[in-house]
Design an enzyme around this catalytic site. Structure first.
Site, PDB file in Angstrom:
ATOM      1  N   CYS A 178     -35.360  63.447  72.308  1.00  0.00           N
ATOM      2  CA  CYS A 178     -33.997  63.343  72.826  1.00  0.00           C
ATOM      3  C   CYS A 178     -33.114  64.444  72.221  1.00  0.00           C
ATOM      4  O   CYS A 178     -32.989  64.566  71.000  1.00  0.00           O
ATOM      5  CB  CYS A 178     -33.416  61.970  72.502  1.00  0.00           C
ATOM      6  SG  CYS A 178     -31.667  61.845  72.882  1.00  0.00           S
ATOM      7  N   HIS A 199     -23.205  58.985  75.836  1.00  0.00           N
ATOM      8  CA  HIS A 199     -22.195  59.889  75.278  1.00  0.00           C
ATOM      9  C   HIS A 199     -20.887  59.699  76.028  1.00  0.00           C
ATOM     10  O   HIS A 199     -20.869  59.460  77.233  1.00  0.00           O
ATOM     11  CB  HIS A 199     -22.643  61.352  75.353  1.00  0.00           C
ATOM     12  CG  HIS A 199     -23.148  61.769  76.704  1.00  0.00           C
ATOM     13  ND1 HIS A 199     -24.430  61.498  77.117  1.00  0.00           N
ATOM     14  CD2 HIS A 199     -22.548  62.440  77.716  1.00  0.00           C
ATOM     15  CE1 HIS A 199     -24.597  61.978  78.340  1.00  0.00           C
ATOM     16  NE2 HIS A 199     -23.474  62.546  78.740  1.00  0.00           N
TER      17      HIS A 199
HETATM   18  P1  AMP Z   1     -23.837  64.135  81.378  1.00  0.00           P
HETATM   19  O1  AMP Z   1     -23.922  64.956  82.649  1.00  0.00           O
HETATM   20  O2  AMP Z   1     -22.757  63.093  81.411  1.00  0.00           O
HETATM   21  O3  AMP Z   1     -25.189  63.576  80.996  1.00  0.00           O
HETATM   22  O4  AMP Z   1     -23.372  65.135  80.254  1.00  0.00           O
HETATM   23  C1  AMP Z   1     -24.239  65.868  79.463  1.00  0.00           C
HETATM   24  C2  AMP Z   1     -23.419  66.947  78.825  1.00  0.00           C
HETATM   25  O5  AMP Z   1     -24.159  67.489  77.752  1.00  0.00           O
HETATM   26  C3  AMP Z   1     -23.073  68.100  79.754  1.00  0.00           C
HETATM   27  O6  AMP Z   1     -21.654  68.216  79.863  1.00  0.00           O
HETATM   28  C4  AMP Z   1     -23.710  69.314  79.091  1.00  0.00           C
HETATM   29  O7  AMP Z   1     -22.922  70.469  79.210  1.00  0.00           O
HETATM   30  C5  AMP Z   1     -23.823  68.850  77.653  1.00  0.00           C
HETATM   31  N1  AMP Z   1     -24.883  69.483  76.877  1.00  0.00           N
HETATM   32  C6  AMP Z   1     -26.161  69.696  77.250  1.00  0.00           C
HETATM   33  N2  AMP Z   1     -26.843  70.272  76.247  1.00  0.00           N
HETATM   34  C7  AMP Z   1     -25.972  70.419  75.214  1.00  0.00           C
HETATM   35  C8  AMP Z   1     -26.078  70.946  73.898  1.00  0.00           C
HETATM   36  N3  AMP Z   1     -27.220  71.455  73.416  1.00  0.00           N
HETATM   37  N4  AMP Z   1     -24.968  70.949  73.116  1.00  0.00           N
HETATM   38  C9  AMP Z   1     -23.795  70.454  73.583  1.00  0.00           C
HETATM   39  N5  AMP Z   1     -23.650  69.923  74.819  1.00  0.00           N
HETATM   40  C10 AMP Z   1     -24.715  69.910  75.619  1.00  0.00           C
HETATM   41 ZN    ZN Z   2     -31.205  60.024  71.619  1.00  0.00          ZN
END
Ligand code: AMP
Ligand code: ZN
Length: 114
Positions: free
Chosen positions: A4, A100
């Site tokens: 994850c 999140h």
């Molecule tokens: P969701 O679409 O609600 O699942 O949001 C996932 C979020 O995680 C998106 O806004 C991505 O830009 C963000 N995300 C993905 N990988 C990373 C990472 N390595 N560091 C910070 N944010 C990330």
């Molecule tokens: Zn996790």
């Protein structure tokens, strides 16, 4: 959880710009920000989505939401406003399956969302 992304960020195994952490929560800047402030607040413990929370997580979720408000306030968005979002599963566009809370601030956000 071994594979994850957000568990790895919480464990410090993948770099992120962390803006807050304690023994239960981590908050870090979104890699692809959708507003001047775009922070994700996560629990350290792996929970895949909102659907997987139990009554035992009520205090944890409360802490996540309260922390989101505090972080937005620290950035100066308390009065003008900000948005908090939990995306759950496909129709909401969830892409990372570790629960999140998005915290977005610093621009006028449309409603309803696209
Ligand atoms: P969701 O679409 O609600 O699942 O949001 C996932 C979020 O995680 C998106 O806004 C991505 O830009 C963000 N995300 C993905 N990988 C990373 C990472 N390595 N560091 C910070 N944010 C990330
Ligand atoms: Zn996790």
């Amino acid at each position: 959880m071994a594979d994850c992304l957000f568990c790895k960020i919480a464990a410090g195994q993948i770099p992120a710009t962390i803006v807050y952490q304690d023994d239960r929560l981590v908050a870090f800047k979104d890699l692809n920000p959708q507003a001047p402030m775009h922070v994700l607040v996560i629990p350290r413990r792996h929970v895949s989505s909102l659907n997987d929370l139990t009554a035992q997580d009520d205090a944890l979720v409360g802490e996540m939401i309260r922390r989101a408000g505090l972080l937005a306030g620290e950035q100066g968005y308390g009065d003008r406003g900000y948005r908090t979002v939990f995306n759950c599963n496909a129709d909401a566009g969830q892409t990372v399956f570790h629960v999140h809370l998005h915290v977005l601030g610093g621009r006028s956000l449309k409603w309803p969302p696209g």
